[in-house]
Design an enzyme around this catalytic site. Structure first.
Site, PDB file in Angstrom:
ATOM      1  N   CYS A 193       0.761  -1.196  -0.085  1.00 30.55           N
ATOM      2  CA  CYS A 193       0.172  -0.098  -0.013  1.00 30.55           C
ATOM      3  C   CYS A 193       0.877   1.437   0.099  1.00 30.55           C
ATOM      4  CB  CYS A 193      -0.759   0.017   1.130  1.00 30.55           C
ATOM      5  SG  CYS A 193      -1.910   1.585   1.229  1.00 30.55           S
ATOM      6  N   CYS A 226       0.393   3.155   3.648  1.00 28.60           N
ATOM      7  CA  CYS A 226       0.856   2.680   4.928  1.00 28.60           C
ATOM      8  C   CYS A 226       1.919   1.461   4.860  1.00 28.60           C
ATOM      9  CB  CYS A 226      -0.400   1.972   5.778  1.00 28.60           C
ATOM     10  SG  CYS A 226      -1.220   0.617   5.090  1.00 28.60           S
ATOM     11  N   CYS A 243      -7.211  -1.296   1.192  1.00 33.66           N
ATOM     12  CA  CYS A 243      -6.412  -1.849   2.029  1.00 33.66           C
ATOM     13  C   CYS A 243      -6.817  -2.176   3.490  1.00 33.66           C
ATOM     14  CB  CYS A 243      -5.260  -0.832   2.459  1.00 33.66           C
ATOM     15  SG  CYS A 243      -3.861  -1.383   3.706  1.00 33.66           S
ATOM     16  N   CYS A 250      -5.258   0.205   6.190  1.00 32.18           N
ATOM     17  CA  CYS A 250      -5.249   1.772   6.554  1.00 32.18           C
ATOM     18  C   CYS A 250      -6.864   2.332   5.810  1.00 32.18           C
ATOM     19  CB  CYS A 250      -4.327   2.431   5.948  1.00 32.18           C
ATOM     20  SG  CYS A 250      -4.200   2.584   4.095  1.00 32.18           S
ATOM     21  N   CYS A 266      -8.573  -4.921 -10.178  1.00 32.88           N
ATOM     22  CA  CYS A 266      -8.164  -3.833 -10.773  1.00 32.88           C
ATOM     23  C   CYS A 266      -7.621  -2.681  -9.965  1.00 32.88           C
ATOM     24  CB  CYS A 266      -9.287  -3.500 -11.848  1.00 32.88           C
ATOM     25  SG  CYS A 266      -8.874  -2.076 -13.003  1.00 32.88           S
TER      26      CYS A 266
END
Length: 143
Positions: free
Chosen positions: A49, A52, A97, A100, A122
């Site tokens: 991510c 984070c 995510c 976060c 995607c």
């Protein structure tokens, strides 16, 4: 829904550039074919991510879908949370995510890709970072 990483909007603005903030925190989308990872196909590594740094996808999950965004057939177990998205007059499945809550993109099922899951995650490139080391394996091997 709450997520383990509870930064404030001001804290996110301090660490993300304006485009990352628009996509990760405001559920935006980058233009197709413009992302850094659209045509990126390493043999090893982990996509994390961009907000984070939580591990999201292994390089081995990535495939060429031709959609204009990075596509993955699966995520690291527990790394991605799915939500129903009714924006734009249709029902889609948004993916974020799990650490976060940062917006990654959408997942589509049943498109007939020759992958183990018949799913296409995607994902906006700007929502990701890439590490050539397999952080997922390193993490689990220390346990």
């Amino acid at each position: 829904m709450t997520y383990p990483d509870q930064r404030t909007e001001d804290e996110w603005r301090a660490i993300l550039n304006p485009t990352q903030f628009r996509i990760l925190r405001e559920k935006g989308t980058e233009a197709p074919g413009t992302g850094e990872f659209d045509k990126h196909y390493p043999k090893e590594g982990v996509y994390t991510c961009a907000g984070c740094d939580a591990p999201l996808y292994k390089a081995s999950h990535k495939f060429n879908s031709g959609c204009g965004w990075p596509a993955y057939f699966d995520s690291v177990p527990g790394a991605v949370t799915r939500h129903e998205d009714r924006s734009f007059g249709s029902v889609r499945t948004e993916i974020v995510c799990s650490n976060c809550g940062g917006h990654l993109g959408h997942v589509f099922k049943g498109e007939g890709f020759p992958t183990p899951t018949d799913e296409r995650h995607c994902v906006n490139s700007i929502s990701l970072k890439f590490s050539p080391e397999d952080k997922v394996v390193e993490k689990s091997s220390k346990a």
